[in-house]
Design a protein around this motif. Sequence first.
Motif, PDB file in Angstrom:
ATOM      1  N   LYS A  80      54.344  48.243  23.346  1.00 10.68           N
ATOM      2  CA  LYS A  80      54.123  46.888  23.857  1.00 10.68           C
ATOM      3  C   LYS A  80      54.692  46.731  25.268  1.00 10.68           C
ATOM      4  CE  LYS A  80      55.968  44.537  20.473  1.00 10.68           C
ATOM      5  NZ  LYS A  80      56.399  43.377  19.655  1.00 10.68           N
ATOM      6  N   GLU A  81      55.889  47.271  25.482  1.00 14.34           N
ATOM      7  CA  GLU A  81      56.505  47.173  26.808  1.00 14.34           C
ATOM      8  C   GLU A  81      55.663  47.894  27.858  1.00 14.34           C
ATOM      9  OE1 GLU A  81      60.378  48.753  26.258  1.00 14.34           O
ATOM     10  OE2 GLU A  81      61.107  47.042  25.093  1.00 14.34           O
ATOM     11  N   SER A  82      55.140  49.062  27.497  1.00 11.84           N
ATOM     12  CA  SER A  82      54.300  49.811  28.433  1.00 11.84           C
ATOM     13  C   SER A  82      53.017  49.045  28.756  1.00 11.84           C
ATOM     14  CB  SER A  82      53.967  51.182  27.837  1.00 11.84           C
ATOM     15  OG  SER A  82      53.145  51.919  28.709  1.00 11.84           O
ATOM     16  N   LEU A  83      52.394  48.481  27.731  1.00 11.91           N
ATOM     17  CA  LEU A  83      51.166  47.705  27.944  1.00 11.91           C
ATOM     18  C   LEU A  83      51.435  46.467  28.794  1.00 11.91           C
ATOM     19  CD1 LEU A  83      49.675  47.919  24.335  1.00 11.91           C
ATOM     20  CD2 LEU A  83      48.678  48.943  26.390  1.00 11.91           C
ATOM     21  N   GLN A  84      52.563  45.810  28.544  1.00 10.08           N
ATOM     22  CA  GLN A  84      52.901  44.604  29.309  1.00 10.08           C
ATOM     23  C   GLN A  84      53.188  44.936  30.768  1.00 10.08           C
ATOM     24  OE1 GLN A  84      56.067  43.311  26.740  1.00 10.08           O
ATOM     25  NE2 GLN A  84      54.772  41.908  25.599  1.00 10.08           N
ATOM     26  N   ARG A  85      53.884  46.062  31.004  1.00  9.43           N
ATOM     27  CA  ARG A  85      54.125  46.476  32.390  1.00  9.43           C
ATOM     28  C   ARG A  85      52.809  46.798  33.092  1.00  9.43           C
ATOM     29  NH1 ARG A  85      58.469  49.365  30.187  1.00  9.43           N
ATOM     30  NH2 ARG A  85      57.212  51.258  30.119  1.00  9.43           N
ATOM     31  N   GLY A  86      51.939  47.518  32.381  1.00  6.92           N
ATOM     32  CA  GLY A  86      50.644  47.855  32.962  1.00  6.92           C
ATOM     33  C   GLY A  86      49.821  46.620  33.283  1.00  6.92           C
ATOM     34  N   GLN A  87      49.857  45.662  32.365  1.00  4.69           N
ATOM     35  CA  GLN A  87      49.088  44.435  32.587  1.00  4.69           C
ATOM     36  C   GLN A  87      49.659  43.638  33.762  1.00  4.69           C
ATOM     37  OE1 GLN A  87      49.107  41.599  29.362  1.00  4.69           O
ATOM     38  NE2 GLN A  87      47.104  40.827  29.916  1.00  4.69           N
ATOM     39  N   SER A  88      50.983  43.579  33.853  1.00  3.37           N
ATOM     40  CA  SER A  88      51.598  42.852  34.967  1.00  3.37           C
ATOM     41  C   SER A  88      51.258  43.503  36.299  1.00  3.37           C
ATOM     42  CB  SER A  88      53.118  42.800  34.778  1.00  3.37           C
ATOM     43  OG  SER A  88      53.463  42.068  33.622  1.00  3.37           O
ATOM     44  N   THR A  89      51.311  44.832  36.335  1.00  4.69           N
ATOM     45  CA  THR A  89      50.958  45.551  37.561  1.00  4.69           C
ATOM     46  C   THR A  89      49.512  45.281  37.949  1.00  4.69           C
ATOM     47  OG1 THR A  89      52.514  47.322  36.968  1.00  4.69           O
ATOM     48  CG2 THR A  89      50.878  47.827  38.649  1.00  4.69           C
ATOM     49  N   THR A  90      48.633  45.292  36.953  1.00  5.01           N
ATOM     50  CA  THR A  90      47.214  45.039  37.211  1.00  5.01           C
ATOM     51  C   THR A  90      46.980  43.603  37.651  1.00  5.01           C
ATOM     52  OG1 THR A  90      46.641  46.685  35.520  1.00  5.01           O
ATOM     53  CG2 THR A  90      44.901  45.197  36.229  1.00  5.01           C
ATOM     54  N   ASP A  91      47.676  42.669  37.021  1.00  9.00           N
ATOM     55  CA  ASP A  91      47.496  41.256  37.377  1.00  9.00           C
ATOM     56  C   ASP A  91      47.967  40.965  38.799  1.00  9.00           C
ATOM     57  OD1 ASP A  91      46.409  40.782  34.922  1.00  9.00           O
ATOM     58  OD2 ASP A  91      48.189  39.857  34.046  1.00  9.00           O
ATOM     59  N   VAL A  92      49.057  41.635  39.213  1.00  9.23           N
ATOM     60  CA  VAL A  92      49.504  41.485  40.610  1.00  9.23           C
ATOM     61  C   VAL A  92      48.422  42.002  41.554  1.00  9.23           C
ATOM     62  CG1 VAL A  92      51.166  42.338  42.312  1.00  9.23           C
ATOM     63  CG2 VAL A  92      51.971  41.524  40.099  1.00  9.23           C
ATOM     64  N   ALA A  93      47.829  43.125  41.203  1.00 10.62           N
ATOM     65  CA  ALA A  93      46.751  43.686  42.021  1.00 10.62           C
ATOM     66  C   ALA A  93      45.556  42.729  42.084  1.00 10.62           C
ATOM     67  CB  ALA A  93      46.317  45.038  41.456  1.00 10.62           C
ATOM     68  N   ILE A  94      45.244  42.101  40.954  1.00 10.05           N
ATOM     69  CA  ILE A  94      44.126  41.143  40.926  1.00 10.05           C
ATOM     70  C   ILE A  94      44.423  39.949  41.821  1.00 10.05           C
ATOM     71  CG2 ILE A  94      42.915  39.496  39.451  1.00 10.05           C
ATOM     72  CD1 ILE A  94      43.122  41.544  37.188  1.00 10.05           C
ATOM     73  N   SER A  95      45.669  39.461  41.759  1.00  7.44           N
ATOM     74  CA  SER A  95      46.041  38.329  42.611  1.00  7.44           C
ATOM     75  C   SER A  95      45.879  38.679  44.084  1.00  7.44           C
ATOM     76  CB  SER A  95      47.491  37.916  42.324  1.00  7.44           C
ATOM     77  OG  SER A  95      47.631  37.449  41.005  1.00  7.44           O
ATOM     78  N   ALA A  96      46.312  39.886  44.455  1.00  7.64           N
ATOM     79  CA  ALA A  96      46.147  40.324  45.841  1.00  7.64           C
ATOM     80  C   ALA A  96      44.666  40.437  46.198  1.00  7.64           C
ATOM     81  CB  ALA A  96      46.843  41.659  46.044  1.00  7.64           C
ATOM     82  N   GLY A  97      43.874  40.985  45.277  1.00 13.64           N
ATOM     83  CA  GLY A  97      42.443  41.143  45.526  1.00 13.64           C
ATOM     84  C   GLY A  97      41.741  39.808  45.707  1.00 13.64           C
ATOM     85  N   GLU A  98      42.113  38.824  44.895  1.00 16.92           N
ATOM     86  CA  GLU A  98      41.502  37.497  45.028  1.00 16.92           C
ATOM     87  C   GLU A  98      41.863  36.867  46.370  1.00 16.92           C
ATOM     88  OE1 GLU A  98      42.962  35.594  41.536  1.00 16.92           O
ATOM     89  OE2 GLU A  98      41.330  36.326  40.257  1.00 16.92           O
ATOM     90  N   THR A  99      43.109  37.082  46.797  1.00 18.00           N
ATOM     91  CA  THR A  99      43.532  36.579  48.109  1.00 18.00           C
ATOM     92  C   THR A  99      42.731  37.245  49.218  1.00 18.00           C
ATOM     93  OG1 THR A  99      45.779  36.153  47.326  1.00 18.00           O
ATOM     94  CG2 THR A  99      45.486  36.401  49.700  1.00 18.00           C
ATOM     95  N   ILE A 100      42.556  38.560  49.108  1.00 17.90           N
ATOM     96  CA  ILE A 100      41.787  39.305  50.113  1.00 17.90           C
ATOM     97  C   ILE A 100      40.338  38.830  50.145  1.00 17.90           C
ATOM     98  CG2 ILE A 100      40.872  41.598  50.663  1.00 17.90           C
ATOM     99  CD1 ILE A 100      43.576  42.709  49.555  1.00 17.90           C
ATOM    100  N   SER A 101      39.776  38.579  48.974  1.00 17.53           N
ATOM    101  CA  SER A 101      38.397  38.095  48.917  1.00 17.53           C
ATOM    102  C   SER A 101      38.262  36.755  49.647  1.00 17.53           C
ATOM    103  CB  SER A 101      37.965  37.955  47.456  1.00 17.53           C
ATOM    104  OG  SER A 101      36.627  37.511  47.371  1.00 17.53           O
ATOM    105  N   GLU A 102      39.231  35.854  49.434  1.00 10.43           N
ATOM    106  CA  GLU A 102      39.197  34.558  50.130  1.00 10.43           C
ATOM    107  C   GLU A 102      39.347  34.746  51.636  1.00 10.43           C
ATOM    108  OE1 GLU A 102      38.595  31.499  48.992  1.00 10.43           O
ATOM    109  OE2 GLU A 102      38.153  32.414  47.048  1.00 10.43           O
ATOM    110  N   LEU A 103      40.207  35.671  52.057  1.00  9.66           N
ATOM    111  CA  LEU A 103      40.384  35.931  53.483  1.00  9.66           C
ATOM    112  C   LEU A 103      39.098  36.455  54.107  1.00  9.66           C
ATOM    113  CD1 LEU A 103      43.940  37.584  53.401  1.00  9.66           C
ATOM    114  CD2 LEU A 103      43.351  35.357  54.399  1.00  9.66           C
ATOM    115  N   LEU A 104      38.391  37.307  53.380  1.00 16.83           N
ATOM    116  CA  LEU A 104      37.126  37.846  53.895  1.00 16.83           C
ATOM    117  C   LEU A 104      36.079  36.746  54.063  1.00 16.83           C
ATOM    118  CD1 LEU A 104      36.873  41.165  51.824  1.00 16.83           C
ATOM    119  CD2 LEU A 104      37.266  40.959  54.298  1.00 16.83           C
TER     120      LEU A 104
END
Length: 274
Positions: free
Chosen positions: A66-90
């Motif tokens: 569970k801890e590994s999955l939660q860390r992976g999900q958090s890492t991915t969600d941070v990446a998604i947040s950055a990607g959404e920001t980049i999309s808005e900037l574009l």
Amino acid sequence: MPFNSVNTNVGAMVALQNLNQTNGELMTTQARINTGKRVASAKDNGAIWAIAQNQRATSNSLNAVKESLQRGQSTTDVAISAGETISELLLQMKEKALAASDTTLDANSLAALNDDFTSLRDQITKAVDNAVFNGANMVEASGTTVEAIANADASSVITVAAQDLSLSGIGLSSGSSIGTTSAASAMITTLNSAITDVSSKLSKLGTGSKSLQSHLNFVMKLQDTLDAGVGNLVDADLAKESAKLQALQTKQQLGIQALSIANQSSSILLGLFR
């Protein structure tokens, strides 16, 4: 014909055996009530205890999953947040490029639009650089791919691939600008391609995050099921044990009385010598 002896009191021996048996059962019942378990150690029931221990080991291992999955999900969600920001900037950069492609603009207006454009471009780099969770960045060039443990023996993993959202990764560069009308017109095509590319990469990250969450939900349910199964194997029925305790306490008192009566039987023989 009963055998009368002062050396061997058979009645007392039988009464004592029965009392000892009752005391043993009473101790077992009290232990079950105190611990809440029918099988608290290997000596209670070796086979059941071994099965329960194996299931406990699996359940405890799932905490790490569970801890590994939660860390992976958090890492991915941070990446998604950055990607959404980049999309808005574009999208904002495309708006500036469209405005700068107007041939009627004067030099001052074009310069102002270019300043806004380059500021937005540089924000993309900042978003990429700051998209870090637990030391992992999935959206930089050569980013970190998430590999979350998926089962209790670590023989399987769920992989979410890194997506390069840096300027070079989406077809731009640190020198991209709209300083001239022709550069602005050419940049529109480049930005359209970048927007499509970022959207595709965000889709992959979103699918990966959803996969991690789905498996996390399954692991949580699996752990609950395992814990319930262990409880079925080793937990005591306290209502049943309480009723048994009352009965054994009564038997214990009766056993004490029976032993007392049996011990008095030898003194009856004294009447034979009066």
